[in-house]
Scaffold this active site. Structure first.
Site, PDB file in Angstrom:
ATOM      1  CB  CYS A  63      -0.971  -0.032   1.166  1.00  0.00           C
ATOM      2  SG  CYS A  63      -2.387   1.073   0.946  1.00  0.00           S
ATOM      3  CG  HIS A  79      -4.319  -3.719   2.582  1.00  0.00           C
ATOM      4  ND1 HIS A  79      -3.703  -3.235   3.720  1.00  0.00           N
ATOM      5  CD2 HIS A  79      -4.663  -2.635   1.867  1.00  0.00           C
ATOM      6  CE1 HIS A  79      -3.696  -1.917   3.694  1.00  0.00           C
ATOM      7  NE2 HIS A  79      -4.268  -1.528   2.570  1.00  0.00           N
ATOM      8  CD  GLU A 103      -2.913  -6.214   5.488  1.00  0.00           C
ATOM      9  OE1 GLU A 103      -3.657  -5.230   5.607  1.00  0.00           O
ATOM     10  OE2 GLU A 103      -2.163  -6.387   4.507  1.00  0.00           O
TER      11      GLU A 103
END
Length: 349
Positions: A242, A325, A327
């Site tokens: 990001c 992202h 995660e």
């Protein structure tokens, strides 16, 4: 009480005002169907008001386990409807009571479809919402709000002191540019992670003798963020996501630009260039890396929605990054393999 959202272009949306005071910020829309708590507590939303396009949120309440930071980070929440009666065994509180407890301004009853279409056509713009009797004051507040371009928001959300997470076999130093809690959880499976403030020098990082350096997500304009990557690239493997992706690209000589209305969702399709495989990804960013501006790196991932660069990998040094992202939190898990690739890169060096 009756409330209004007034955008900087003068467009007005009616609604019902709930907890908190008047909210001002850049208004963006997010299309997630679930994960509202993670969105609201994501530090990347600093400086912004979030409009949820899904018409009814709050069904499963909130729980501390799903917080991505210690409190809501966006400046306000807009929704068509928010339920005050959650139905989920994990819930410890309703979404409205949680927002009220944190003093987060909320506006419901808004025609969020009309608002979303307006932002898609005109681009993300600043706005303010508050009591319906203060229309002129809300318009003035919206027009005085600076937005996110040229604004340093990372300094507002970065950690003030280093801290450690995880117990994996490798050692990673992670720059907190607005880090979500799920990132050190994921990194902690492969490494012992020391999270450091955004302003930490390259010398201080190398003194910690890490196997790798991680650059986190974060809010605002990457042009305003000063991370000392020059002394790290080529010395230690680097992985960014990001904001970290944008920071890496800029350190390699690349350019960044502001998107019309950003990518804010849990279902963006991204093509992995090496295999052609499509990953469904979680995204939250307002800026992107300009095409053909990073000659020292190959493009590894591309957005199937608008062609935005979603990943790069350096040719001559161990460093790579993605715009989305991996995660999740919230979102799908298609891209979690990237943490394994980071571990493999560290082990090779």
């Amino acid at each position: 009480m009756d409330g209004l959202l007034v955008l900087a272009d003068g467009t007005v949306f009616e609604g019902e005002l709930h907890s908190g005071d008047t909210a001002t910020g850049e208004v963006v829309f997010n299309t997630v169907l679930s994960g509202y708590q993670e969105v609201i507590t994501d530090p990347s939303y600093a400086g912004q008001i979030v409009c949820f396009t899904y018409p009814h949120i709050g069904n499963y309440g909130v729980t501390p386990e799903d917080d991505e930071s210690e409190r809501p980070r966006c400046r306000g929440v807009i929704a068509r409807s928010i339920t005050s009666r959650p139905s989920n065994h994990r819930a410890t509180e309703s979404l409205p009571s949680w927002l009220a407890r944190h003093g987060t301004p909320v506006l419901t009853g808004v025609d969020t479809r009309r608002l979303t279409m307006h932002l898609r056509e005109g681009g993300a713009m600043c706005g303010a919402f508050g009591p319906a009797t203060e229309k002129d004051a809300l318009l003035a507040a919206a027009r005085n709000e600076p937005g996110t371009k040229g604004v340093d928001l990372v300094s507002e959300v970065t950690t003030r002191e280093p801290y450690e997470r995880g117990d994996g076999p490798l050692r990673v130093v992670a720059y907190d540019l607005g880090m979500k809690r799920n990132i050190p959880r994921m990194l902690g499976r492969i490494a012992t992670v020391e999270v450091v403030p955004a302003g930490t020098s390259a010398e201080a990082v190398l003194d910690r003798e890490p196997d790798g350096v991680f650059l986190s997500n974060g809010p605002g304009d990457p042009e305003t963020v000063d991370v000392d990557l020059g002394g790290l690239l080529g010395e230690v493997p680097v992985f960014g996501i990001c904001m970290g992706h944008q920071i890496l690209a800029r350190a390699l000589g690349g350019r960044t630009y502001k998107l019309a209305f950003g990518h804010h969702a849990g279902n963006h399709p991204v093509r992995r260039c090496a295999t052609g495989q499509v990953e469904i990804t979680s995204q939250n960013h307002n800026f992107a890396v300009a095409a053909d501006s990073v000659p020292a790196a190959d493009v590894t991932h591309v957005s199937l929605n608008d062609g935005v660069i979603e990943g790069i990998s350096c040719r001559d040094i161990p460093a790579f990054s993605v715009q989305y992202h991996p995660e999740a939190g919230p979102g799908p898990h298609d891209a979690r393999y990237l943490f394994g690739e980071f571990a493999a890169m560290m082990e090779r060096v």
